[in-house]
Scaffold this motif. Sequence first.
Motif, PDB file in Angstrom:
ATOM      1  N   ARG A   1       0.648  -1.514   0.118  1.00  0.00           N
ATOM      2  CA  ARG A   1      -0.054  -0.653   0.000  1.00  0.00           C
ATOM      3  C   ARG A   1       0.596   1.062  -0.025  1.00  0.00           C
ATOM      4  NH1 ARG A   1      -5.042  -0.400   1.156  1.00  0.00           N
ATOM      5  NH2 ARG A   1      -5.748  -2.703   2.499  1.00  0.00           N
ATOM      6  N   ARG A   2       1.993   1.502   0.685  1.00  0.00           N
ATOM      7  CA  ARG A   2       2.993   2.061   0.552  1.00  0.00           C
ATOM      8  C   ARG A   2       3.663   3.254  -0.249  1.00  0.00           C
ATOM      9  NH1 ARG A   2       8.046   3.389   1.427  1.00  0.00           N
ATOM     10  NH2 ARG A   2       8.560   1.955   2.109  1.00  0.00           N
ATOM     11  N   VAL A   3       3.861   1.191  -1.113  1.00  0.00           N
ATOM     12  CA  VAL A   3       4.504   1.627  -2.459  1.00  0.00           C
ATOM     13  C   VAL A   3       3.822   2.133  -3.477  1.00  0.00           C
ATOM     14  CG1 VAL A   3       5.811  -0.056  -4.011  1.00  0.00           C
ATOM     15  CG2 VAL A   3       6.589   0.185  -2.034  1.00  0.00           C
ATOM     16  N   MET A   4       2.590   1.807  -3.433  1.00  0.00           N
ATOM     17  CA  MET A   4       1.687   2.261  -4.870  1.00  0.00           C
ATOM     18  C   MET A   4       0.990   3.450  -4.391  1.00  0.00           C
ATOM     19  SD  MET A   4       1.699  -0.238  -6.664  1.00  0.00           S
ATOM     20  CE  MET A   4      -0.178   0.094  -7.743  1.00  0.00           C
ATOM     21  N   ARG A   5       0.763   3.803  -3.424  1.00  0.00           N
ATOM     22  CA  ARG A   5       0.716   5.242  -2.597  1.00  0.00           C
ATOM     23  C   ARG A   5       1.597   6.120  -3.680  1.00  0.00           C
ATOM     24  NH1 ARG A   5      -1.772   3.691   1.825  1.00  0.00           N
ATOM     25  NH2 ARG A   5       0.769   4.076   2.899  1.00  0.00           N
ATOM     26  N   GLU A   6       3.017   5.793  -2.923  1.00  0.00           N
ATOM     27  CA  GLU A   6       3.963   6.843  -3.246  1.00  0.00           C
ATOM     28  C   GLU A   6       4.166   6.946  -5.086  1.00  0.00           C
ATOM     29  OE1 GLU A   6       8.607   7.679  -2.618  1.00  0.00           O
ATOM     30  OE2 GLU A   6       7.711   5.927  -0.786  1.00  0.00           O
ATOM     31  N   TYR A   7       3.945   5.493  -5.696  1.00  0.00           N
ATOM     32  CA  TYR A   7       4.110   5.433  -6.873  1.00  0.00           C
ATOM     33  C   TYR A   7       2.050   6.310  -7.927  1.00  0.00           C
ATOM     34  CZ  TYR A   7       4.809   3.626 -12.260  1.00  0.00           C
ATOM     35  OH  TYR A   7       4.138   3.604 -13.397  1.00  0.00           O
ATOM     36  N   VAL A   8       1.843   6.082  -7.468  1.00  0.00           N
ATOM     37  CA  VAL A   8       0.607   7.275  -7.674  1.00  0.00           C
ATOM     38  C   VAL A   8       0.742   8.457  -7.575  1.00  0.00           C
ATOM     39  CG1 VAL A   8      -2.044   7.231  -7.035  1.00  0.00           C
ATOM     40  CG2 VAL A   8      -1.679   4.998  -7.145  1.00  0.00           C
ATOM     41  N   VAL A   9       1.577   9.052  -6.924  1.00  0.00           N
ATOM     42  CA  VAL A   9       1.602   9.594  -6.692  1.00  0.00           C
ATOM     43  C   VAL A   9       2.609  10.534  -7.624  1.00  0.00           C
ATOM     44  CG1 VAL A   9       2.377  12.411  -4.832  1.00  0.00           C
ATOM     45  CG2 VAL A   9       0.717  10.384  -3.820  1.00  0.00           C
ATOM     46  N   PHE A  10       3.684   9.378  -7.723  1.00  0.00           N
ATOM     47  CA  PHE A  10       4.856   9.722  -8.382  1.00  0.00           C
ATOM     48  C   PHE A  10       3.900  10.045 -10.321  1.00  0.00           C
ATOM     49  CE2 PHE A  10       7.658   7.898 -11.966  1.00  0.00           C
ATOM     50  CZ  PHE A  10       8.198   9.118 -12.148  1.00  0.00           C
ATOM     51  N   PHE A  11       2.908   9.526 -10.777  1.00  0.00           N
ATOM     52  CA  PHE A  11       2.545   8.834 -11.774  1.00  0.00           C
ATOM     53  C   PHE A  11       1.593   9.826 -12.264  1.00  0.00           C
ATOM     54  CE2 PHE A  11      -0.466   6.823 -14.759  1.00  0.00           C
ATOM     55  CZ  PHE A  11       0.546   6.490 -15.567  1.00  0.00           C
ATOM     56  N   ASN A  12       1.055  10.611 -11.268  1.00  0.00           N
ATOM     57  CA  ASN A  12       0.076  11.212 -11.661  1.00  0.00           C
ATOM     58  C   ASN A  12       1.142  12.864 -11.326  1.00  0.00           C
ATOM     59  OD1 ASN A  12      -2.168  10.101 -12.413  1.00  0.00           O
ATOM     60  ND2 ASN A  12      -2.320   9.775  -9.730  1.00  0.00           N
ATOM     61  N   THR A  13       1.959  13.099 -10.822  1.00  0.00           N
ATOM     62  CA  THR A  13       2.324  14.607 -10.584  1.00  0.00           C
ATOM     63  C   THR A  13       3.527  14.667 -11.376  1.00  0.00           C
ATOM     64  OG1 THR A  13       3.207  13.998  -8.463  1.00  0.00           O
ATOM     65  CG2 THR A  13       0.823  14.702  -8.908  1.00  0.00           C
ATOM     66  N   ALA A  14       4.450  14.019 -11.919  1.00  0.00           N
ATOM     67  CA  ALA A  14       5.437  14.237 -11.844  1.00  0.00           C
ATOM     68  C   ALA A  14       5.959  13.154 -13.126  1.00  0.00           C
ATOM     69  CB  ALA A  14       6.950  13.652 -11.155  1.00  0.00           C
ATOM     70  N   ARG A  15       5.335  12.110 -13.512  1.00  0.00           N
ATOM     71  CA  ARG A  15       5.560  11.610 -14.814  1.00  0.00           C
ATOM     72  C   ARG A  15       4.489  12.191 -16.409  1.00  0.00           C
ATOM     73  NH1 ARG A  15       3.436   6.898 -17.479  1.00  0.00           N
ATOM     74  NH2 ARG A  15       4.432   5.116 -17.747  1.00  0.00           N
ATOM     75  N   PRO A  16       6.099  12.100 -16.670  1.00  0.00           N
ATOM     76  CA  PRO A  16       4.839  12.678 -18.635  1.00  0.00           C
ATOM     77  C   PRO A  16       3.953  11.170 -19.391  1.00  0.00           C
ATOM     78  CG  PRO A  16       7.384  12.490 -18.698  1.00  0.00           C
ATOM     79  CD  PRO A  16       6.763  12.312 -17.106  1.00  0.00           C
ATOM     80  N   HIS A  17       3.341  11.909 -19.419  1.00  0.00           N
ATOM     81  CA  HIS A  17       1.979  10.471 -20.059  1.00  0.00           C
ATOM     82  C   HIS A  17       2.213  10.702 -21.945  1.00  0.00           C
ATOM     83  CE1 HIS A  17       0.819  10.317 -16.218  1.00  0.00           C
ATOM     84  NE2 HIS A  17       0.437   9.504 -16.300  1.00  0.00           N
TER      85      HIS A  17
END
Length: 130
Positions: A76-92
């Motif tokens: 859960r902690r890993v996924m929470r941190e990844y989702v924040v990165f995915f939506n706020t820093a990673r270009p799509h």
Amino acid sequence: MTWELEVCEPSIRFLIRDNDKKFTQAFDTVFRSEGIDVVPTPYRAPNTNAFAARWIRSVRTECLDKLLIINQAHLRRVMREYVVFFNTARPHQGLDQLIPVSKRDLANTGPVRCRAVLGDIIHDYCRDAA
């Protein structure tokens, strides 16, 4: 599993699943008994699941394949941190290399700073304001 569904906030209202044979009537019955509507995807509609499949591929290749998950709390902690990165820093690619939720002003000048994400598995680069 039903104990986890009872304490889930916000409560789950729908389960969208594909028509794979591994999802039996008993599988659907467990969710319906908890008041969750089971919605199967349409037959012969391969693009229906495309967005979810692409996200799952991203999270596996960029994150989960590089970590040894110890328990549910760690996941859960890993996924929470990844989702924040995915939506706020990673270009799509689907957004012309833009970030879905831009939380910071993007500076054009100043030194480039590297931010470690998920214990240095992912690197996020940004410029500090000059």
